[in-house]
Scaffold this active site. Structure first.
Site, PDB file in Angstrom:
ATOM      1  N   SER A  55      28.869  43.983  27.765  1.00  0.00           N
ATOM      2  CA  SER A  55      29.553  42.703  27.608  1.00  0.00           C
ATOM      3  C   SER A  55      30.003  42.436  26.172  1.00  0.00           C
ATOM      4  O   SER A  55      30.885  41.618  25.949  1.00  0.00           O
ATOM      5  CB  SER A  55      28.640  41.563  28.063  1.00  0.00           C
ATOM      6  OG  SER A  55      27.436  41.584  27.330  1.00  0.00           O
ATOM      7  N   ASP A 344      26.518  31.723  23.875  1.00  0.00           N
ATOM      8  CA  ASP A 344      25.882  31.368  25.150  1.00  0.00           C
ATOM      9  C   ASP A 344      24.443  31.850  25.255  1.00  0.00           C
ATOM     10  O   ASP A 344      23.865  31.843  26.330  1.00  0.00           O
ATOM     11  CB  ASP A 344      26.709  31.941  26.312  1.00  0.00           C
ATOM     12  CG  ASP A 344      26.837  33.455  26.230  1.00  0.00           C
ATOM     13  OD1 ASP A 344      26.217  34.070  25.338  1.00  0.00           O
ATOM     14  OD2 ASP A 344      27.565  34.047  27.058  1.00  0.00           O
ATOM     15  N   HIS A 347      25.894  36.249  23.762  1.00  0.00           N
ATOM     16  CA  HIS A 347      27.140  36.667  23.133  1.00  0.00           C
ATOM     17  C   HIS A 347      27.472  35.801  21.922  1.00  0.00           C
ATOM     18  O   HIS A 347      27.057  34.645  21.851  1.00  0.00           O
ATOM     19  CB  HIS A 347      28.258  36.644  24.174  1.00  0.00           C
ATOM     20  CG  HIS A 347      27.876  37.422  25.401  1.00  0.00           C
ATOM     21  ND1 HIS A 347      27.402  36.809  26.544  1.00  0.00           N
ATOM     22  CD2 HIS A 347      27.827  38.750  25.614  1.00  0.00           C
ATOM     23  CE1 HIS A 347      27.093  37.752  27.433  1.00  0.00           C
ATOM     24  NE2 HIS A 347      27.336  38.934  26.898  1.00  0.00           N
TER      25      HIS A 347
END
Ligand code: NAG
Length: 378
Positions: A55, A344, A347
């Site tokens: 991610s 978040d 990230h």
């Protein structure tokens, strides 16, 4: 600043200008030096990139591949809509693309008409690890997807498709790998002990080595390998950890120790690959050092508490609640102008990613210290 490269002959014929430029360069502070380094990477011809990872580098693969919704406020800062990136704006990979004058990379799994792959493709997907093998979207699956992509692209190139990447394009392309964080972090989250987690490191490293060798056998010669960050400082992992062995900055000591062990092994592995794959360029980038500097010196760089999440729920100290994550009903989000490190809980924010990218591009954290502009297409 791509026009600067194009005008080099003109500059040579006016020595005064170049002396003046050198003089201004020497006068400039270290922070503006970083800016200059970023701008001077501009390529005349957009570079071709292939990205493998998780991610940290996913530019929409999870959404394209699984239809998994990523809602606003993800994307609010730069794109002003959700693009599938887990951040308020651009990721490090986006900023690296921009420094090479190339468009943001299309996720490999994006099948919508209008998707273009002329500047490469992004195989990175949220949640990816190197192991277990043959599970979407482990690293070797991403490499197999690349092999399929390459075969199809060469087929199109021979039938005369103008923009399809040909053999030379694959040879000149940059292959970026940023993976391993999930292998380690997920093992801790599942309850494995430090010793059990670190025992897995050699097998993870072998998967990365195998990926580089496969890409080399496909013709790739330019590799850019990110090590893993201090994931023991990620608010979500701190909140979810069973054993809270916090260091003086409030980060999980065992998690960060495992990250450092992994990085040492990856460093030696890239050295070994350099001797085995003689005509390849393999750059190892110390992302850990960059992120650790940002987290431990956050206020010095104008950022707020790095362990407090911008988009989450629950208030101090972490503002993270696994039941109300960013974009889910009930979340709260920080002001758009505020400079948070964590978006978040896992990230980074665009502000943090921009800071990190400028450090990457400074070459100070690279082994060997090759400027990113080296990866411009010839
Ligand atoms: C934080 O900043 C200080 C002072 O500039 C520096 O010596 C230190 O290495 C930095 N911390 C990290 C982890 O880089």
């Amino acid at each position: 600043m791509s026009s600067y490269g194009g005008n080099s002959s003109q500059i040579q014929s006016v020595p005064l200008v170049s002396f003046l430029f050198l003089f201004l360069w020497m006068l400039s502070s270290s922070s503006s030096l970083v800016v200059s380094v970023v701008n001077n990477n501009g390529c005349n011809k957009p570079a071709v990139l292939f990205v493998f990872g998780d991610s940290n580098s996913d530019t929409g693969g999870l959404v394209s591949g699984l239809g998994f919704p990523v809602n606003l406020p993800n994307g609010r800062t730069f794109f002003h809509r959700s693009t599938g990136r887990l951040s308020d704006g651009r990721l490090v990979i986006d900023l690296l693309c921009q420094s090479l004058n190339t468009r943001f990379l299309t996720p490999y799994l994006d099948s919508m008409s209008g998707s273009t792959f002329t500047n490469g493709a992004n195989f990175a997907v949220v949640g990816s690890s190197t192991l277990p093998k043959y599970v979407p979207f482990s690293l070797n699956i991403q490499v197999m997807q690349f092999q399929h992509f390459k075969a199809r692209s060469l087929e199109l190139a021979t039938t005369g498709a103008k923009n399809a990447i040909n053999d030379a394009g694959f040879r000149d392309a940059l292959y970026l790998i940023d993976i391993g964080q999930n292998d380690l972090a997920d093992s801790f989250t599942k309850g494995l002990s430090y010793v059990q987690v670190t025992k897995r490191i050699p097998t993870v490293i072998i998967e990365i080595e195998n990926a580089v060798k496969s890409l080399y056998n496909e013709g790739g010669r330019k590799f850019w390998i990110h090590n893993t960050g201090p994931f023991g400082c990620l608010p979500k992992l701190i909140v979810l950890s069973q054993k809270k062995d916090l260091d003086s900055f409030g980060c999980l000591s065992s998690y960060n120790s495992a990250a450092k062990l992994f990085n040492e092994a990856l460093y030696h592995s890239s050295q070994k690959l350099r001797t085995e794959l003689k005509d390849a360029t393999i750059v190892y980038v110390d992302i850990y050092a960059i992120k650790n500097d940002l987290i431990t010196n956050a206020t010095k760089y104008g950022f707020s508490n790095p362990l407090s999440v911008c988009c989450g729920y629950g208030g101090p100290p972490y503002n993270f609640d696994v039941r109300v994550t960013c974009g889910q009903p009930g979340y709260q989000v920080c002001d758009e102008g505020s400079k948070h490190v964590s978006w978040d809980g896992i990230h980074y924010t665009e502000a943090a990613n921009t800071w990190i990218a400028s450090k990457i591009l400074s070459t100070a954290y690279s082994t060997p210290r090759i400027p990113f502009g080296f990866f411009c297409r010839n």
